[in-house]
Design a protein around this motif. Structure first.
Motif, mmCIF file in Angstrom:
data_model
loop_
_atom_site.group_PDB
_atom_site.id
_atom_site.type_symbol
_atom_site.label_atom_id
_atom_site.label_comp_id
_atom_site.label_asym_id
_atom_site.label_seq_id
_atom_site.Cartn_x
_atom_site.Cartn_y
_atom_site.Cartn_z
ATOM 1 N N PRO A 306 20.824 115.848 53.051
ATOM 2 C CA PRO A 306 21.982 114.985 52.768
ATOM 3 C C PRO A 306 21.591 113.602 52.267
ATOM 4 O O PRO A 306 22.317 113.004 51.456
ATOM 5 N N ALA A 307 20.448 113.083 52.707
ATOM 6 C CA ALA A 307 20.044 111.736 52.293
ATOM 7 C C ALA A 307 19.772 111.640 50.800
ATOM 8 O O ALA A 307 19.789 110.544 50.228
ATOM 9 N N MET A 308 19.523 112.782 50.141
ATOM 10 C CA MET A 308 19.224 112.763 48.711
ATOM 11 C C MET A 308 20.448 113.068 47.848
ATOM 12 O O MET A 308 20.353 113.023 46.614
ATOM 13 N N ALA A 309 21.566 113.421 48.460
ATOM 14 C CA ALA A 309 22.748 113.835 47.705
ATOM 15 C C ALA A 309 23.466 112.649 47.077
ATOM 16 O O ALA A 309 23.360 111.510 47.533
ATOM 17 N N ALA A 310 24.207 112.953 46.001
ATOM 18 C CA ALA A 310 25.120 112.005 45.355
ATOM 19 C C ALA A 310 24.431 110.734 44.880
ATOM 20 O O ALA A 310 25.020 109.656 44.892
ATOM 21 N N MET A 311 23.186 110.855 44.472
ATOM 22 C CA MET A 311 22.497 109.729 43.844
ATOM 23 C C MET A 311 21.577 110.275 42.755
ATOM 24 O O MET A 311 21.183 111.447 42.784
ATOM 25 N N PRO A 312 21.240 109.457 41.737
ATOM 26 C CA PRO A 312 20.405 109.945 40.644
ATOM 27 C C PRO A 312 19.096 110.542 41.160
ATOM 28 O O PRO A 312 18.499 110.045 42.129
ATOM 29 N N LEU A 313 18.682 111.607 40.496
ATOM 30 C CA LEU A 313 17.493 112.357 40.914
ATOM 31 C C LEU A 313 16.545 112.479 39.726
ATOM 32 O O LEU A 313 16.987 112.662 38.589
ATOM 33 N N THR A 314 15.252 112.376 39.988
ATOM 34 C CA THR A 314 14.254 112.589 38.942
ATOM 35 C C THR A 314 13.530 113.899 39.206
ATOM 36 O O THR A 314 13.013 114.115 40.308
ATOM 37 N N LEU A 315 13.523 114.762 38.193
ATOM 38 C CA LEU A 315 12.760 116.009 38.262
ATOM 39 C C LEU A 315 11.398 115.766 37.627
ATOM 40 O O LEU A 315 11.307 115.377 36.461
ATOM 41 N N HIS A 316 10.351 116.015 38.388
ATOM 42 C CA HIS A 316 8.988 115.966 37.869
ATOM 43 C C HIS A 316 8.481 117.410 37.824
ATOM 44 O O HIS A 316 8.301 118.032 38.877
ATOM 45 N N LEU A 317 8.272 117.946 36.641
ATOM 46 C CA LEU A 317 7.821 119.334 36.511
ATOM 47 C C LEU A 317 6.330 119.438 36.225
ATOM 48 O O LEU A 317 5.816 120.545 36.057
ATOM 49 N N GLY A 318 5.628 118.310 36.172
ATOM 50 C CA GLY A 318 4.227 118.364 35.781
ATOM 51 C C GLY A 318 4.104 118.699 34.312
ATOM 52 O O GLY A 318 5.048 118.562 33.524
ATOM 53 N N VAL A 352 24.058 116.152 41.870
ATOM 54 C CA VAL A 352 23.092 116.277 42.970
ATOM 55 C C VAL A 352 23.851 116.432 44.276
ATOM 56 O O VAL A 352 24.649 115.567 44.654
ATOM 57 N N ARG A 353 23.615 117.542 44.967
ATOM 58 C CA ARG A 353 24.343 117.798 46.204
ATOM 59 C C ARG A 353 23.391 118.196 47.326
ATOM 60 O O ARG A 353 22.275 118.673 47.084
ATOM 61 N N ALA A 354 23.829 118.009 48.531
ATOM 62 C CA ALA A 354 23.057 118.446 49.691
ATOM 63 C C ALA A 354 23.045 119.965 49.749
ATOM 64 O O ALA A 354 23.996 120.637 49.320
#
Length: 664
Positions: A306-318, A352-354
């Motif tokens: 839940p702490a990561m939900a509803a805020m911008p997220l960065t995907l690092h795929l290498g 971005v959701r929990a």
């Protein structure tokens, strides 16, 4: 690929059938060639069995005779640098070779950073237009070996012969090799011959002979099928290649994952898809998809707190080997074209959701058997989803499915595949692109390779013995203890925010360890890389550093050719004092405030922390408030180091660690 195989087969047929033929010469012996000065050299070729052959050069004639197989050799020299000269080779026919020079001959080998041309189709080097325009050096000659892996050692190479340096010939030649040769030519005022034999994306074991790999049982299963390759196997491979090409024309453009019911839709059921663990450190197309190279879809379920939900997220795929398009919960978040570029994509907060989230990446591989086709390269530590609320790893199992339906996709057995070998099978590049050169006397070797052996910790550790084995193997095969100079890997790839373990750093260490072999030298490129491009375009500094190394190792000059090198350390209370060799006229920190970057410090537990570092005369003092009793130090230990320690001559300090953990 097919044309390369046919060329290799044609060469093999020519060298095997000599009865009734005129005197023939290998591709290396011809107009415009450079012969090695101050050394005994060989000229060789083929004729009728028993045929008398005479070689005349610089007013001296050497007589020889072809043996029962039709092969002949004439030993000449030594000669002083100079030219141009003519050479006459006479048997039943006569060949006159013109514009022959005597000077220094260097072999340039390795993978794509050595192969990268001054101004090629994939992008020019820095200042390419100027470099090409100024490339007018009749005293430098270029010889480019064409791509030709082979199951068994060959007698000749495919090439277009020796060519003098002009804007046209230099443009498509190895930038590192040309710029290195130009520096030597200007420094020593002698003719320079450069032989380019390099293939992008290749591993060191492919460039090593079978005899040189005897101490590595892990390569035996890959080498054994090569011994069973016959003319029938070559025919079978050609037929297989034709069937495969026909399949790609007929089916390869289809992508079942696009259009209605697209596979990036989170609702798609992937329960029946196979799984693969990422990062994938070997070509996915060869190991799990029976040779298929093309569109492959990868999906992974990610559980976010839940702490990561509803805020911008960065995907690092290498890094990814080819092109990709990436989706998050059905929304396209980015795409990248290009080889091995690290992927970082931003996801809007609204998506971005929990709980369960779905990451999908559509990877497009190239139909080039043996090259990186469909790979998620990582490293594992760089594969993650993160934002201000936390971080979740993306390494581990991914479901995957090829875009085309692989029904009727051609599959070949190991022996048939070995007849048209991929460039990454052990020994095949040695067989086809090095073995035919062995009779040609050289001054030395320059080598730029290692990226393809740095895909995992165990591979980087293996390089500690594999790379020295390659050097010793080549010297043994050439019967010469020539200088062997190499480039330490440039910075490339994303770093983790805290000190971590990196295969690329470990491979650089293996390269440094190889300097224990006599007659070796290393030019580091660690400070002139590109985090986002595995092919940094600054080839000038690489070549200049190699030339400085050659001056010291190959030409016996007393010249500083290395940056500061770790020498010793002393623990002084809560800090460590580090001493260096190769200081030149002194240490220099490239920072306007005098702060030294790139240092890490650890206690007896081996856990490294970022360190504060300062200069004290010609020493560096390192400490950290997190480490009260320090025991070890590392410097520039990452994918793309930001260390800023140099000597005043402008050469960077070499990466190092003072405590090497046990490697199984």
């Amino acid at each position: 690929m097919r044309s390369a195989i046919l060329s290799a087969l044609a060469i093999s047929a020519l060298t095997a059938t000599v009865a009734g033929a005129d005197v023939r010469l290998p591709a290396l012996v011809g107009d415009n060639m450079v012969l090695q000065r101050d050394a005994r050299i060989e000229v060789w070729g083929w004729a009728d069995p028993g045929e008398n052959v005479r070689v005349t050069f610089q007013d001296r004639t050497i007589a020889t005779r072809a043996d029962r197989s039709g092969h002949w050799t004439a030993a000449l020299g030594p000669y002083s640098a100079g030219g141009p000269h003519a050479m006459v080779v006479a048997g039943k026919n006569t060949r006159t070779l013109r514009d022959v020079l005597v000077g220094d001959v260097w072999l340039a080998s390795g993978q794509s950073n050595m192969e990268w041309p001054v101004k090629g189709p994939n992008g020019p080097i820095n200042d390419a237009d100027r470099e090409v325009a100024e490339a007018l050096f009749p005293g430098i000659r270029l010889f480019k070996v064409k791509y030709a892996p082979a199951a068994q050692p060959q007698n000749d190479v495919a090439a277009d012969g020796w060519q003098a340096v002009t804007p046209e010939t230099a443009s498509d030649f190895s930038a590192v090799a040309y710029l290195f040769g130009r520096s030597l030519h200007q420094r020593y005022r002698v003719p320079i011959g450069l032989i380019q034999s390099a293939v992008g994306g290749t591993v060191a074991e492919a460039w090593t002979s079978e005899a040189g790999l005897k101490q590595f049982p892990e390569f035996r299963s890959a080498i054994e099928p090569l011994a069973r390759v016959t003319d029938r196997a070559r025919t079978d491979y050609e037929q297989y290649a034709q069937r495969k090409a026909a399949w790609y024309r007929r089916e390869g453009a289809v992508d079942r994952g696009s259009g209605a019911g697209a596979w990036h839709d989170p609702a798609v059921d992937v329960g029946g898809w196979p799984k693969s663990s990422a990062p994938i450190s070997r070509p996915h197309c060869g190991e799990r998809l029976n040779g298929f190279a093309g569109v492959v879809w990868f999906r992974r379920e990610v559980e976010l707190p839940p702490a990561m939900a509803a805020m911008p997220l960065t995907l690092h795929l290498g890094s990814i080997a080819q092109d990709d398009a990436t989706y998050f919960n059905g929304q396209k978040v980015g795409e990248t074209r290009g080889l091995r570029k690290p992927r970082e994509y931003m996801v809007h907060a609204q998506h971005v959701r929990a709980g369960k989230n779905i990451v999908v990446t559509r990877v497009v591989g190239a139909n080039r058997p043996g090259f990186a086709c469909v790979e998620l390269l990582g490293p594992a530590g760089a594969m993650k989803a993160e934002n201000a609320g936390g971080s979740v790893s993306l390494a581990g199992d991914w479901s995957y499915q090829p875009g085309p339906e692989l029904r009727d996709f051609p599959v070949a057995d190991a022996v048939t595949l070995a007849a048209g070998p991929s460039p990454n099978i052990p020994t095949v590049l040695y067989n086809g692109m090095i073995h035919p050169l062995l009779r040609y006397r050289i001054k030395g070797v320059i080598w730029y390779q290692g990226e393809s052996n740095a895909d995992a910790h165990e591979r980087a550790a293996q390089y500690r013995t594999l790379f020295p084995a390659l050097i010793q193997d080549w010297r043994r095969q050439w019967r010469s203890e020539f200088p062997f100079l190499f480039v330490q890997l440039a910075g490339h790839g994303a770093n983790q925010p805290e000190p971590a373990e990196y295969p690329w750093a470990e491979l650089r260490e293996a390269q440094s360890m190889t300097l224990s072999l006599p007659g070796t030298g290393m030019a580091t490129a660690v400070d002139i890389g590109d985090e986002w491009d595995i092919h940094p375009r600054n080839k000038q500094d690489v070549a200049q550093r190699l030339a400085l190394t050659a001056a010291a190792v190959a030409y016996g000059e007393t010249v500083l050719h290395s940056g500061p090198t770790y020498r010793s350390m002393q623990v002084e209370g809560g800090q460590i004092r580090i001493q260096f060799a190769n200081l030149g006229s002194g240490l220099a920190i490239r920072d306007r405030y005098g702060y030294a970057r790139g240092f890490e410090i650890a206690g007896a537990d081996g856990r490294f922390h970022w360190a504060q570092a300062r200069q004290d005369g010609d020493d560096i003092i390192v400490s950290s408030s997190s480490v009260r009793q320090p025991a070890a130090v590392r410097y520039s230990w990452s994918n793309t180091p930001d260390g800023n320690l140099y000597n005043r001559e402008g050469l960077p300090a070499l990466p190092f660690r003072t405590k090497v953990p046990h490697v199984n």
